[in-house]
Write an enzyme that holds these catalytic residues in place. Structure first.
Site, PDB file in Angstrom:
ATOM      1  N   SER A 126     -10.097   0.496 -44.966  1.00  0.00           N
ATOM      2  CA  SER A 126     -10.248   1.912 -45.272  1.00  0.00           C
ATOM      3  C   SER A 126      -9.542   2.139 -46.606  1.00  0.00           C
ATOM      4  CB  SER A 126      -9.603   2.742 -44.162  1.00  0.00           C
ATOM      5  OG  SER A 126      -9.595   4.099 -44.512  1.00  0.00           O
ATOM      6  N   LYS A 181     -14.764   1.090 -46.356  1.00  0.00           N
ATOM      7  CA  LYS A 181     -14.842   2.524 -46.045  1.00  0.00           C
ATOM      8  C   LYS A 181     -14.112   3.276 -47.144  1.00  0.00           C
ATOM      9  CE  LYS A 181     -12.222   5.145 -42.667  1.00  0.00           C
ATOM     10  NZ  LYS A 181     -11.878   5.237 -41.231  1.00  0.00           N
ATOM     11  N   LYS A 202     -12.748   6.897 -48.560  1.00  0.00           N
ATOM     12  CA  LYS A 202     -12.433   8.277 -48.219  1.00  0.00           C
ATOM     13  C   LYS A 202     -13.101   9.182 -49.251  1.00  0.00           C
ATOM     14  CE  LYS A 202      -9.618   7.681 -44.707  1.00  0.00           C
ATOM     15  NZ  LYS A 202      -9.818   8.281 -43.391  1.00  0.00           N
ATOM     16  N   ASP A 210     -15.781   8.250 -45.237  1.00  0.00           N
ATOM     17  CA  ASP A 210     -15.051   9.018 -44.217  1.00  0.00           C
ATOM     18  C   ASP A 210     -14.538  10.308 -44.859  1.00  0.00           C
ATOM     19  OD1 ASP A 210     -13.538  10.003 -42.136  1.00  0.00           O
ATOM     20  OD2 ASP A 210     -12.145   8.307 -42.024  1.00  0.00           O
ATOM     21  N   GLU A 252     -18.489   9.090 -41.625  1.00  0.00           N
ATOM     22  CA  GLU A 252     -17.539   9.367 -40.542  1.00  0.00           C
ATOM     23  C   GLU A 252     -17.021  10.795 -40.660  1.00  0.00           C
ATOM     24  OE1 GLU A 252     -14.496   6.376 -40.485  1.00  0.00           O
ATOM     25  OE2 GLU A 252     -13.216   7.482 -39.104  1.00  0.00           O
ATOM     26  N   ASP A 288     -15.087  10.580 -35.360  1.00  0.00           N
ATOM     27  CA  ASP A 288     -13.700  10.128 -35.197  1.00  0.00           C
ATOM     28  C   ASP A 288     -12.937  11.277 -34.535  1.00  0.00           C
ATOM     29  OD1 ASP A 288     -10.987   9.554 -35.561  1.00  0.00           O
ATOM     30  OD2 ASP A 288     -11.118   9.054 -37.679  1.00  0.00           O
ATOM     31  N   LYS A 348     -10.232   5.401 -31.377  1.00  0.00           N
ATOM     32  CA  LYS A 348      -8.817   5.177 -31.682  1.00  0.00           C
ATOM     33  C   LYS A 348      -8.068   5.320 -30.369  1.00  0.00           C
ATOM     34  CE  LYS A 348      -8.822   6.732 -36.477  1.00  0.00           C
ATOM     35  NZ  LYS A 348      -8.554   7.853 -37.403  1.00  0.00           N
ATOM     36  N   GLY A 363      -8.283   3.093 -37.283  1.00  0.00           N
ATOM     37  CA  GLY A 363      -6.874   2.798 -37.528  1.00  0.00           C
ATOM     38  C   GLY A 363      -6.122   4.057 -37.909  1.00  0.00           C
TER      39      GLY A 363
END
Ligand code: OSB
Ligand code: MG
Length: 374
Positions: free
Chosen positions: A137, A163, A165, A190, A215, A240, A264, A292
């Site tokens: 991430s 991934k 952000k 995400d 996400e 998520d 998660k 995570g």
């Protein structure tokens, strides 16, 4: 099995790289470590993933300490436990929400339980994989070029999925720039709930980047708007923040709010709940992967164990310790080799808690025992 003692430690580790998301910047990782001892002399470890500020969800390190100290530990010290599923049951029975606090304690019981039965935690959970595939991430950087450089490093290390952000104002240009250099890598975005339904047309523009998924684009509790968004875009939505419970997962699947779920352990209240959601998704053809929360070694070890279940079919965010910490609190640290982590086979979480290092990063600690509770 009876739990005779619980130790809470307030820990602080420095992140090697500040982690920037749509909700803020993390420089350090404050978290609670849970150590339990049983009447059979076995020690179990758990880690709370609640963050210092309520930016990802409503829980914080302090609310977790409060819940553990004033509610969850007293319940557990009074219980006779045959199996960790009963811990989940008793913690969920009266106490609402506060899933990360519950998960931290329940995780320690799972560790102790599997050690007592001479099983790896992965085996105790019904895991089937010998190694798990992992991705990274990547937080928000200053420039597209900086992001491309990070991807280059992680690609060289063998990570399997990237991934990024994103947030309003830091999305299309970023994805465009990355796709120019890497047209084919397994890429996803995400948003940590940074968009609203007003952004439908904007989010539809993500479709041209051939992302594995987007996400949590919309609000952290929403499943209705996500269903509407999913009908309007081709990119699969992965939820998520919105999935707290088995019922949330069931409703999201029924409504078509997502095609993939990020599990998660902390967010859903522990390993028992995580496994239930895993099984539900498996039965409904929804792939899951393990998210995570910048875990230190203990939490990371729990993630590895749950990821060994068969419907964790997409690479998760559980990268090697070296990407986060100068030194991790477990021995050995978590090693990702060519994008794979070997699932430990020794009893419990399969890593040793390093007490010297743990001491070094402990800001304060407190012990609770059956004697001190009435
Ligand atoms: O949304 O997945 C998230 C970290 C903190 C809070 C929320 C998230 C994340 C990550 C980091 O993406 C994943 C990791 O490297 O642990
Ligand atoms: Mg996320």
């Amino acid at each position: 099995m009876k739990i005779t003692q619980v130790v809470l430690r307030y820990m602080k580790l420095k992140l090697l790289t500040p982690f920037v998301t749509s909700f803020g910047t993390e420089y350090d990782k404050d978290f609670i470590l849970v150590e339990i001892r049983t009447d059979k002399g076995i020690t179990g470890w758990g880690e709370s993933v609640a963050m210092v500020d309520p930016l990802y969800n409503e829980e914080t390190v302090k609310t977790n300490w409060h819940l553990l100290e004033d509610y969850l530990i007293p319940i557990i010290l009074k219980s006779e436990i045959q199996h960790p599923d009963e811990v989940s049951e008793v913690l969920f029975k009266h106490i609402k929400g506060n899933y990360m606090a519950k998960a931290a304690l329940e995780g320690a019981v799972w560790d102790a339980y599997s050690k007592m039965n001479n099983l790896s935690l992965a085996k105790a959970l019904g895991g089937t994989k010998e190694k798990i595939e992992v991705g990274v991430s990547i937080g928000i950087r200053e420039t597209v070029e900086d992001t491309v450089k990070v991807i280059e490093d992680r690609l060289r290390e063998g990570y399997k999925r990237f991934k990024l952000k994103v947030k309003p104002g830091w999305d299309l240009e970023l994805l465009e720039g990355v796709r120019e250099v890497y047209p084919d890598i397994p890429l996803m975005a995400d948003a940590n709930s940074a968009y609203t339904l007003q952004d439908i047309e904007h989010l539809a523009k993500f479709d041209r980047f051939n992302l594995m998924m987007i996400e949590q684009p919309l609000a952290h509790h929403d499943i209705m708007d996500h269903a509407e968004l999913q009908r309007s875009i081709k990119t699969p939505i992965c939820l998520d923040e919105s999935i707290h419970t088995y019922e949330d997962a069931k409703n999201a699947i029924k409504l078509g709010s997502c095609q993939i779920i990020n599990i998660k352990v902390g967010r859903v209240g522990g390993l028992t709940q995580a496994r239930k959601i895993h099984d539900l998704c498996q039965a409904n053809g929804i792939p899951v992967w393990c998210g995570g929360m910048l875990e230190a070694g203990i939490g990371r070890a729990h993630n590895i164990a749950i990821t060994s279940l068969p419907n964790f079919r997409l690479p998760g965010d559980t990268a090697g310790s070296a990407l986060y910490w100068a030194e991790d609190i477990i021995r050995p640290e978590v090693i990702a080799e060519n994008g794979y982590i070997t699932v430990p086979v020794s009893p419990g979480i399969g890593y040793e808690a390093d007490l010297d290092i743990i001491e070094k990063y402990t800001l304060h600690k407190k012990e609770y025992s059956s004697q001190s509770i009435n």
